[in-house]
Design an enzyme around this catalytic site. Structure first.
Site, PDB file in Angstrom:
ATOM      1  N   GLU A 168       0.743  -1.214   0.048  1.00 60.36           N
ATOM      2  CA  GLU A 168      -0.163  -0.084   0.303  1.00 60.36           C
ATOM      3  C   GLU A 168       0.904   1.445  -0.251  1.00 60.36           C
ATOM      4  O   GLU A 168       1.678   1.417   0.979  1.00 60.36           O
ATOM      5  CB  GLU A 168      -0.759  -0.031   1.164  1.00 60.36           C
ATOM      6  CG  GLU A 168      -1.600   1.437   1.582  1.00 60.36           C
ATOM      7  CD  GLU A 168      -1.909   1.416   3.024  1.00 60.36           C
ATOM      8  OE1 GLU A 168      -2.275   2.327   3.604  1.00 60.36           O
ATOM      9  OE2 GLU A 168      -2.297  -0.020   3.678  1.00 60.36           O
ATOM     10  N   THR A 187      -4.578   5.790   2.912  1.00 53.83           N
ATOM     11  CA  THR A 187      -5.119   7.221   3.387  1.00 53.83           C
ATOM     12  C   THR A 187      -6.081   7.840   2.481  1.00 53.83           C
ATOM     13  O   THR A 187      -5.836   9.005   1.999  1.00 53.83           O
ATOM     14  CB  THR A 187      -3.768   8.266   3.568  1.00 53.83           C
ATOM     15  OG1 THR A 187      -2.632   7.438   4.266  1.00 53.83           O
ATOM     16  CG2 THR A 187      -4.133   9.279   4.765  1.00 53.83           C
ATOM     17  N   LYS A 197      -9.736  -2.616   9.109  1.00 51.75           N
ATOM     18  CA  LYS A 197      -8.589  -2.253   9.408  1.00 51.75           C
ATOM     19  C   LYS A 197      -8.738  -1.703  10.840  1.00 51.75           C
ATOM     20  O   LYS A 197      -9.223  -0.824  11.254  1.00 51.75           O
ATOM     21  CB  LYS A 197      -7.955  -1.157   8.621  1.00 51.75           C
ATOM     22  CG  LYS A 197      -6.909  -0.481   9.221  1.00 51.75           C
ATOM     23  CD  LYS A 197      -6.170   0.706   8.049  1.00 51.75           C
ATOM     24  CE  LYS A 197      -5.675   1.832   8.588  1.00 51.75           C
ATOM     25  NZ  LYS A 197      -5.402   2.885   7.561  1.00 51.75           N
TER      26      LYS A 197
END
Length: 210
Positions: free
Chosen positions: A40, A69, A128
């Site tokens: 990521e 993000t 998450k």
């Protein structure tokens, strides 16, 4: 891509965030070379979209590559244009709906049972737990699995090798690891040291495989 299957198979998401785009792309390619399948690139890093574009070109179309993000719908659209095929969010924001409309699976950030329930109708692939260490660590994850035994949880935040072992033992599907794995590599630090850390974390997740 089938993010759920990939998380269950590989059990590790490497999170790259840096202030040096050249070092960041080098970090991504080094991680891939070491066999880390899920990477990521955080949009909070410098020139992150360019890093994703260059990584996609270097890795080819079939290697999983995520954008992290992701806060807004525009973030999701920009990530998809850059070549990301999954997105990661810190919370339940507008980026989730936009990503799903684009066909991108989402690893969505949550912390509380209320947020887990709110995530269910959004069609996210996995949850998450962030920030995991501050939320209560492996004991908190184990507690969440009581009422939510079928959710796919990925703890992120302060996950070093010892914590990764503990989270996987507590029932995490995978762990997301930033600085304990990346160190200063994405800011120009040692690639050799990055390789050593990558191998160490791969050993941890392989040992923790069910």
């Amino acid at each position: 891509m089938d993010l759920q299957a990939a998380l269950a198979a590989h059990r590790l998401v490497a999170i790259v965030r840096g202030d040096d785009p050249e070092a960041a792309i080098r970090t991504v390619l080094t991680l891939a070379d070491e066999g880390i399948e899920l990477i990521e690139v955080s949009l909070s890093g410098k020139d992150a979209l360019s890093v994703i574009e260059r990584a996609r070109e270097a890795l080819g179309p079939d290697r999983p590559l995520g954008a992290g993000t992701v806060l807004t719908a525009e973030d999701a659209r920009a990530a998809q244009r850059a070549g990301a095929d999954f997105v990661v969010t810190p919370g339940l924001g507008d980026g989730i709906a936009a990503a799903r409309e684009l066909g991108l699976p989402v690893l969505a950030g949550v912390m509380t049972p209320t947020e887990i329930l709110a995530a269910r109708p959004l069609g996210v692939a996995a949850l998450k737990i962030f920030p995991a260490a501050e939320a209560g660590g492996p004991a908190y994850l184990k507690a969440l699995r009581g009422p939510f035994p079928h959710e796919l949880f990925v703890p992120v935040g302060g996950v070093d090798e010892a914590a990764a072992r503990a989270y996987l033992a507590a029932g995490a599907t995978a762990v997301g690891v930033g600085s304990p794995l990346i160190g200063d590599a994405a800011d120009g630090g040692s690639v050799s040291a990055l390789r050593d850390r990558a191998r160490a974390f791969l050993t941890v997740v392989q040992e923790g495989a069910p």
